[in-house]
Enzyme design. Sequence first.
Site: not given
Ligand code: NAD
Ligand code: UDX
Length: 492
Positions: A89-90, A275-276
């Site tokens: 996580n970040t 994320c957003f």
């Molecule tokens: P998350 O919080 O669900 O998972 C992160 C995991 O990393 C946690 O379980 C935590 O315990 C573990 N962790 C932290 N430090 C660690 C370490 N040193 N060693 C081992 N494990 C460790 O987060 P996420 O939603 O999977 O997001 C991860 C990254 O991907 C973020 O940078 C996020 O911005 C990016 N990202 C997320 C999404 C999404 O839809 N959630 C999409 C695209 C990119």
């Molecule tokens: C987003 C990006 O889409 C994805 O590419 C990136 O890797 C992580 O962040 P996520 O946040 O999982 O994905 O879902 P997304 O479908 O993008 O929706 C984000 C939010 O926007 C939700 O709350 C959704 O309901 C809202 N949304 C989306 C709107 O309100 N209107 C839209 O037209 C689309």
Amino acid sequence: MPITKICCMGAGYVGGPTCSVIALKCPHIRVTVVDKSSERIAQWNSAKLPIYEPGLDAVVQKCRGRNLFFSTDIAQAIEEAELIFISVNTPTKRFGNGKGRAADLKYVESAARMIAEISAGDKIVVEKSTVPVRAAESIMNILRANHKPGVSYQILSNPEFLAEGTAIDDLLNADRVLIGGEESPEGQAAIEELCKVYEHWIPRKNILTTNTWSSELSKLAANAFLAQRISSINSLSAVCESTGADVSEVARAVGLDSRIGSKFLQASVGFGGSCFQKDILNLVYICECLNLPEVAAYWQQVIDMNEYQKSRFSAKVIESLFNTVTDKKISILGFAFKKNTGDTRESPAIHVARTLIDEGAKLHIYDPKVEESQIMSDLSNCGAILEPELVKSRVSIFKDAYSATKNTHAIVVCTEWDEFVELDYKRIYAEMMKPAYIFDGRKILDHDKLQKLGFIVQTIGKKIECQKLRGSGKIKLKIEEKWYRYHFEALS
Ligand code: NAD
Ligand code: UDX
């Protein structure tokens, strides 16, 4: 040398699904997903996975124990792997320099330090977490400053574009895979190795290779563009509500222009998700650090508009209920930030629920996938705004929509779950207090049908004439008067 063992640090919403799909498509690669949370790993190894994601269970069931492993033995997985994903996580920094905006890279840094400490052979380290531009440089500095003799590293940036709720489909049919690396021969060779992994299911033409910084910035840019579209349509939804235009019609008319496109133009209560907001705040902070205040202000407006939309919707609920919700029972349908996920991070439902609790309402909350403990913790913990005791006394969680809506004054739809469209609203209306209100924050319901049943309906981006509300004529006249005055002044 082809990759045969992959380690992924971070078994979250990204690491889990991404590595499950890699394991599915590359049966010859042994994929080990590690996490410092033993609870999370135990859930990945159980029948009930820690995250709800359509299609994920089937993939995990097929691969787990074959070439997909979930483990807390981080050191062993690092030692064995030729390629390591950092997928931790970040979050936004909560204190110190850049508080509330900059990305907190402490988990990335600790992952890098652990890799440096353990590795006895060459590694390709892949930044999958979303990070600020030039974060790879910091990872490289840590690795090279601590490397053991004879060990060399290549750092790649390979941001993840999956969206929650559609993660498996997004991974299997990615529009593109982006890989950034050093322009040196070693950097290009590392890029090639990762390309080969993805090529097992992604056509080569959809694998884009760039320099490291372009790759890192592209991830922030993609999220900023997507969120910007939502804020743009939401800003127009406010204009629609005051003028009689319908935001769905506007979105359709605008989106049919092939230069604009129709996706991500669904007006709503506001965007949520992990994320957003985090990534745009990070972009804003980077711009400020680069002394680009105009660029920072431009992107900050996307966040400001989203805050405005959430507040505007909450205010509409209160105003419509005769300007007071004290002791009124209001049902909240949906708590996740979007449908098909149990994730509540930055969910607009939290904002709406907190505002209503603050105004004295009693909430009946139902979400098909969010656990009670998560809802209570979201409403109590953040920012010390609400006392846990207050939340407990004002919030009840229900197991279905019918019991959640019974005897309530109003329904507020916060998440677009399909099952909310299918509900028997005649039955619901019969069991609600009258007048019965519905506030459709996702624009998913049949408003004409609901009005015919007797509901007073309000939604986003459309003025719904309401015959039943006493005094509504006056309100309508007032708004129209304001609008005509504005129009007249603009013309003269
Ligand atoms: P998350 O919080 O669900 O998972 C992160 C995991 O990393 C946690 O379980 C935590 O315990 C573990 N962790 C932290 N430090 C660690 C370490 N040193 N060693 C081992 N494990 C460790 O987060 P996420 O939603 O999977 O997001 C991860 C990254 O991907 C973020 O940078 C996020 O911005 C990016 N990202 C997320 C999404 C999404 O839809 N959630 C999409 C695209 C990119
Ligand atoms: C987003 C990006 O889409 C994805 O590419 C990136 O890797 C992580 O962040 P996520 O946040 O999982 O994905 O879902 P997304 O479908 O993008 O929706 C984000 C939010 O926007 C939700 O709350 C959704 O309901 C809202 N949304 C989306 C709107 O309100 N209107 C839209 O037209 C689309």
